[in-house]
Design a protein around this motif. Structure first.
Motif, mmCIF file in Angstrom:
data_model
loop_
_atom_site.group_PDB
_atom_site.id
_atom_site.type_symbol
_atom_site.label_atom_id
_atom_site.label_comp_id
_atom_site.label_asym_id
_atom_site.label_seq_id
_atom_site.Cartn_x
_atom_site.Cartn_y
_atom_site.Cartn_z
ATOM 1 N N ARG B 285 -45.852 -29.474 -21.942
ATOM 2 C CA ARG B 285 -45.414 -30.432 -20.925
ATOM 3 C C ARG B 285 -46.221 -31.733 -21.037
ATOM 4 N NH1 ARG B 285 -45.986 -27.602 -15.808
ATOM 5 N NH2 ARG B 285 -44.648 -26.068 -16.821
ATOM 6 N N TRP B 286 -47.549 -31.565 -21.291
ATOM 7 C CA TRP B 286 -48.432 -32.719 -21.387
ATOM 8 C C TRP B 286 -48.025 -33.607 -22.567
ATOM 9 C CZ3 TRP B 286 -52.367 -34.080 -25.012
ATOM 10 C CH2 TRP B 286 -53.217 -35.112 -24.559
ATOM 11 N N ARG B 287 -47.705 -32.958 -23.724
ATOM 12 C CA ARG B 287 -47.304 -33.709 -24.912
ATOM 13 C C ARG B 287 -45.992 -34.437 -24.662
ATOM 14 N NH1 ARG B 287 -47.492 -30.133 -30.084
ATOM 15 N NH2 ARG B 287 -45.354 -30.002 -29.382
ATOM 16 N N LEU B 288 -45.086 -33.766 -24.000
ATOM 17 C CA LEU B 288 -43.779 -34.350 -23.698
ATOM 18 C C LEU B 288 -43.952 -35.576 -22.822
ATOM 19 C CD1 LEU B 288 -40.915 -33.341 -24.410
ATOM 20 C CD2 LEU B 288 -40.720 -32.620 -22.030
ATOM 21 N N ARG B 289 -44.845 -35.419 -21.832
ATOM 22 C CA ARG B 289 -45.042 -36.521 -20.901
ATOM 23 C C ARG B 289 -45.632 -37.733 -21.637
ATOM 24 N NH1 ARG B 289 -47.761 -34.117 -15.977
ATOM 25 N NH2 ARG B 289 -45.811 -32.943 -15.818
ATOM 26 N N ARG B 290 -46.582 -37.456 -22.556
ATOM 27 C CA ARG B 290 -47.193 -38.560 -23.304
ATOM 28 C C ARG B 290 -46.165 -39.249 -24.184
ATOM 29 N NH1 ARG B 290 -52.723 -38.194 -26.335
ATOM 30 N NH2 ARG B 290 -51.460 -39.628 -27.519
ATOM 31 N N LYS B 291 -45.308 -38.421 -24.785
ATOM 32 C CA LYS B 291 -44.265 -38.948 -25.652
ATOM 33 C C LYS B 291 -43.330 -39.852 -24.842
ATOM 34 C CE LYS B 291 -41.877 -36.520 -29.368
ATOM 35 N NZ LYS B 291 -41.327 -35.162 -29.582
ATOM 36 N N ALA B 292 -42.968 -39.341 -23.662
ATOM 37 C CA ALA B 292 -42.018 -40.085 -22.828
ATOM 38 C C ALA B 292 -42.649 -41.373 -22.320
ATOM 39 C CB ALA B 292 -41.573 -39.219 -21.668
ATOM 40 N N ALA B 293 -43.986 -41.330 -22.143
ATOM 41 C CA ALA B 293 -44.648 -42.504 -21.575
ATOM 42 C C ALA B 293 -44.806 -43.615 -22.614
ATOM 43 C CB ALA B 293 -46.017 -42.101 -21.033
ATOM 44 N N ARG B 294 -44.706 -43.283 -23.915
ATOM 45 C CA ARG B 294 -44.861 -44.308 -24.952
ATOM 46 C C ARG B 294 -43.670 -45.275 -24.887
ATOM 47 N NH1 ARG B 294 -45.640 -41.341 -30.199
ATOM 48 N NH2 ARG B 294 -47.003 -39.985 -29.016
ATOM 49 N N PRO B 295 -43.905 -46.543 -24.633
ATOM 50 C CA PRO B 295 -42.806 -47.456 -24.332
ATOM 51 C C PRO B 295 -41.878 -47.720 -25.529
ATOM 52 C CG PRO B 295 -44.876 -48.637 -24.466
ATOM 53 C CD PRO B 295 -45.214 -47.195 -24.548
ATOM 54 N N ASP B 296 -42.439 -47.756 -26.748
ATOM 55 C CA ASP B 296 -41.595 -48.157 -27.882
ATOM 56 C C ASP B 296 -40.589 -47.081 -28.265
ATOM 57 O OD1 ASP B 296 -43.818 -46.613 -28.533
ATOM 58 O OD2 ASP B 296 -43.490 -47.004 -30.654
ATOM 59 N N LEU B 297 -40.872 -45.839 -27.844
ATOM 60 C CA LEU B 297 -40.041 -44.717 -28.296
ATOM 61 C C LEU B 297 -38.581 -44.892 -27.882
ATOM 62 C CD1 LEU B 297 -40.719 -41.866 -29.634
ATOM 63 C CD2 LEU B 297 -40.077 -41.018 -27.397
ATOM 64 N N GLY B 298 -38.391 -45.237 -26.605
ATOM 65 C CA GLY B 298 -37.026 -45.299 -26.073
ATOM 66 C C GLY B 298 -36.198 -46.353 -26.786
ATOM 67 N N SER B 299 -36.755 -47.560 -26.944
ATOM 68 C CA SER B 299 -35.969 -48.649 -27.523
ATOM 69 C C SER B 299 -35.640 -48.351 -28.994
ATOM 70 C CB SER B 299 -36.741 -49.967 -27.404
ATOM 71 O OG SER B 299 -37.984 -49.840 -28.064
ATOM 72 N N ARG B 300 -36.663 -47.816 -29.730
ATOM 73 C CA ARG B 300 -36.406 -47.545 -31.140
ATOM 74 C C ARG B 300 -35.294 -46.497 -31.294
ATOM 75 N NH1 ARG B 300 -41.104 -45.150 -34.290
ATOM 76 N NH2 ARG B 300 -42.378 -46.741 -33.343
ATOM 77 N N GLY B 301 -35.406 -45.454 -30.421
ATOM 78 C CA GLY B 301 -34.391 -44.404 -30.473
ATOM 79 C C GLY B 301 -33.011 -44.986 -30.183
ATOM 80 N N GLY B 302 -32.953 -45.885 -29.245
ATOM 81 C CA GLY B 302 -31.663 -46.451 -28.857
ATOM 82 C C GLY B 302 -31.049 -47.253 -29.991
ATOM 83 N N GLN B 303 -31.895 -48.055 -30.680
ATOM 84 C CA GLN B 303 -31.376 -48.852 -31.803
ATOM 85 C C GLN B 303 -30.853 -47.961 -32.908
ATOM 86 O OE1 GLN B 303 -34.640 -51.320 -32.871
ATOM 87 N NE2 GLN B 303 -34.299 -52.730 -31.162
ATOM 88 N N GLY B 304 -31.648 -46.857 -33.137
ATOM 89 C CA GLY B 304 -31.222 -45.935 -34.182
ATOM 90 C C GLY B 304 -29.832 -45.401 -33.893
ATOM 91 N N GLY B 305 -29.601 -45.103 -32.613
ATOM 92 C CA GLY B 305 -28.310 -44.558 -32.240
ATOM 93 C C GLY B 305 -27.207 -45.589 -32.438
ATOM 94 N N ALA B 306 -27.523 -46.875 -32.205
ATOM 95 C CA ALA B 306 -26.495 -47.907 -32.281
ATOM 96 C C ALA B 306 -26.059 -48.167 -33.722
ATOM 97 C CB ALA B 306 -27.017 -49.212 -31.672
ATOM 98 N N ARG B 307 -27.046 -48.028 -34.623
ATOM 99 C CA ARG B 307 -26.681 -48.303 -36.007
ATOM 100 C C ARG B 307 -25.837 -47.196 -36.483
ATOM 101 N NH1 ARG B 307 -32.397 -49.268 -38.207
ATOM 102 N NH2 ARG B 307 -32.856 -50.803 -36.634
#
Lengths: 299, 307
Positions: B285-307
């Motif tokens: 849970r702690w690792r997941l929370r840290r991952k989710a808290a990293r700001p760049d993760l969401g935007s990069r993932g979103g761009q990947g999906g768009a391409r």
């Protein structure tokens, strides 16, 4: 009937009433075995309460019992959330508490003066001699007073929150949607069960307490489809088992608590076979009658 | 400790608790998977009238008739549970509770009937229920060993059938296996485990040995064979630890100590087991929370999906 028998039958009936009220909800919510579990785990609470306060009075004992009864319910819920099946969680919790209780009791047996036999297997036959006296005037058996108080408490709780208990038992999702604090009422019920169990088994023994918690409710469940009737019928069944059990015990000269438990089982068996709406024999007879008619039609 | 092992009496008790723990643990694994964990508790209580009746019929306190009586009334109890759930709307939990308390009540009636009529040699019948592992003698251990061996052999022989029963009884029936018979066999095995446990260790311990090791083992693995072995090992280890602790420490009853040893193993599993334990979960849970808290993760993932 002499006053000794009357006292015992009255105590049995009050125990039946107190246990019946909360037992119905255990039966409806499929938690019947939690009563048995709680009746074992409260031992640890009773022993700890005594070791901490050094007081053998009824107050600390009830407090300790209620705490450990609730703790059992909380542990079962917590383990259940962690993925342990509910019955397994019950089994793990109560055996651990009970074992720890027995070990503490044995370790401090010299200081405790709590006879395991007495704590767990209190016998209803001694009830009439254990009386309360105020200012030299005997007010009657102590067990009758404690059980009477618990009975009134249960009656008040169920009466005040009848609607909430009902919805929580039959449709917890809807209860939550209506804004009823389901978890809160679950723990209220567990607290009532713990109090009732410890009061009952301290005065009449664990055998009878567990039987009265389950059997009258189950019998009433077979006789009616309405919760109000079920509550009433379970108290009547419990009182009837007390009378019948006492009669049996007096006749055969055997344990009164055991006989009352056996009588409660007998009443359940009768309801199982002959309940007007759902008895096994009644259903079979009805089927046979229907079958005959079909043949008549075919001919 | 060395002196202790030289004591023949202690060795018998130790061997008995080891075997009892191992076989109960293995059977308990199936109880857990069948969602019948409290069956042991119910059967242990339901055995009481059988003990009384067997004494009345034979007039002896020989273990064999008493054990047979206990087994018969245990089986009668499971039959009652089955009958009640099949023929009425009363649920299984309620039926189990009913059988437990009513059978126990009948047992108490029978025992008091025997006591108050002063049958010769009746004293100690009630201790049958509360166990006396410290008083185990060679003959008891032989009984336990034979029954445990039968239990383990039955589990090994019927492994495939029992596995089907636990995971997919409908598929088993589709294969043409007599699933109701297999269920009956499992019940008989549970009854046997309870009956040998009762004499050695009492009602509550018997219930615990059928539940706690299995629940603890379940934390460590998803595979049935591993779980079976682990559960058996946990049971055996609790049996041994409890017996040793009661022999070396202050005079404490063996039964509750065995339960506490099993509980300790359960707590260790609850906290430390990989994947399912509290520590592993918290870490995930702690690792997941840290991952989710990293700001760049969401935007990069979103761009990947768009391409």
């Amino acid at each position: 009937m002499d006053s000794y028998s009357a006292t015992i039958v009255a105590t049995g009936a009050v125990v039946a009433g107190a246990c019946g009220f909360v037992g119905n909800f255990l039966v409806l919510r499929r938690m019947a075995l939690l009563g048995d579990a709680i009746s074992h785990s409260v031992l640890l609470g009773v022993v700890l309460a005594f070791l901490i306060t050094g007081d053998r009075g009824i107050g600390p004992m009830f407090a300790g019992a209620a705490v450990f009864g609730l703790l059992t319910a909380v542990m079962v819920q917590a383990l259940g959330r962690g993925g342990v099946a509910e019955d397994a969680a019950v089994g793990v919790t109560f055996t651990a508490f009970f074992a720890l209780g027995v070990v503490l009791l044995t370790l401090y047996a010299g200081r405790v003066h709590l006879d395991l036999e007495h704590v767990l297997y209190g016998e209803i036959a001694y009830v009439p001699w254990d009386t309360i006296e105020v200012g030299g005037i005997s007010l009657g058996p102590r067990a009758l007073w404690t059980m009477g108080a618990v009975f009134l408490l249960n009656l008040a709780a169920v009466g005040l929150f009848y609607k909430e208990f009902k919805i929580c038992s039959f449709d917890p999702e809807m209860a939550a949607a209506l804004g009823i604090p389901v978890a809160f009422f679950h723990y209220v019920l567990m607290a009532l069960v713990s109090l009732t169990t410890v009061a009952a088994f301290e005065s009449v023994g664990a055998v009878l307490a567990v039987a009265m918690l389950i059997a009258p409710g189950a019998t009433a469940y077979l006789l009616t489809h309405r919760l109000g009737w079920m509550l009433g019928l379970s108290v009547v069944c419990g009182a009837a088992s007390a009378v019948l059990g006492y009669g049996m015990a007096a006749w055969l000269d055997v344990s009164i608590s055991g006989a009352m438990a056996a009588a409660a089982g007998l009443l359940f068996a009768l309801a199982l076979l002959f309940s007007p709406s759902q008895g096994v024999v009644v259903k079979r007879l009805r089927r046979r009658r229907v079958g005959l008619r079909k043949e008549d039609v075919l001919q | 400790m060395g002196n202790l092992l030289l004591d023949p009496n202690f060795r018998w008790v130790l061997a008995g608790s080891l075997l009892l723990g191992a076989s109960s643990g293995a059977i308990g694994a199936f109880c857990l998977l069948r969602k019948r964990s409290l069956m042991g508790d119910v059967l242990a209580h339901a055995a009481l009238p059988g003990v009384g009746a067997a004494f009345l019929l034979t007039g002896s306190k020989e273990p064999l008739p008493l054990l047979a009586g206990a087994a018969v009334s245990g089986i009668a109890g499971t039959w009652c549970v089955d009958f009640i759930t099949r023929h009425s709307r009363v649920k299984e939990e309620t039926a189990l509770g009913l059988v437990l308390s009513v059978f126990f009540g009948i047992g108490v009636v029978l025992l008091t009937w025997i006591q108050r009529r002063g049958f010769a040699g009746q004293s100690g019948l009630d201790s049958f229920l509360f166990g006396q592992s410290a008083a185990m003698v060679r003959q008891d251990v032989v009984t336990i060993a034979v029954v445990s061996a039968v239990l383990v052999a039955a589990v090994a022989l019927l492994y495939k059938e029992l596995k089907l029963l636990c995971f997919d009884p409908a598929f088993g029936a589709g294969l043409g296996l007599p699933m109701r018979f297999v269920d009956g066999v499992l019940t008989a095995l549970i009854v046997l485990a309870v009956v040998i446990g009762l004499q050695a260790a009492g009602v509550v311990l018997t219930a615990a040995l059928l539940v706690t090791p299995a629940v603890a083992a379940r934390y460590w693995t998803r595979r049935l064979p591993v779980m079976l072995v682990l559960s058996g090992l946990f049971g055996a280890a609790s049996g041994a630890a409890g017996t040793v602790a009661s022999a070396v420490g202050p005079r404490l009853p063996t039964g509750p100590l065995i339960v506490l040893a099993a509980t300790a193993l359960f707590l260790v599993s609850l906290v430390a087991a990989p994947e399912r334990g509290l520590l592993a979960r918290g870490w995930r849970r702690w690792r997941l929370r840290r991952k989710a808290a990293r700001p760049d993760l969401g935007s990069r993932g979103g761009q990947g999906g768009a391409r």
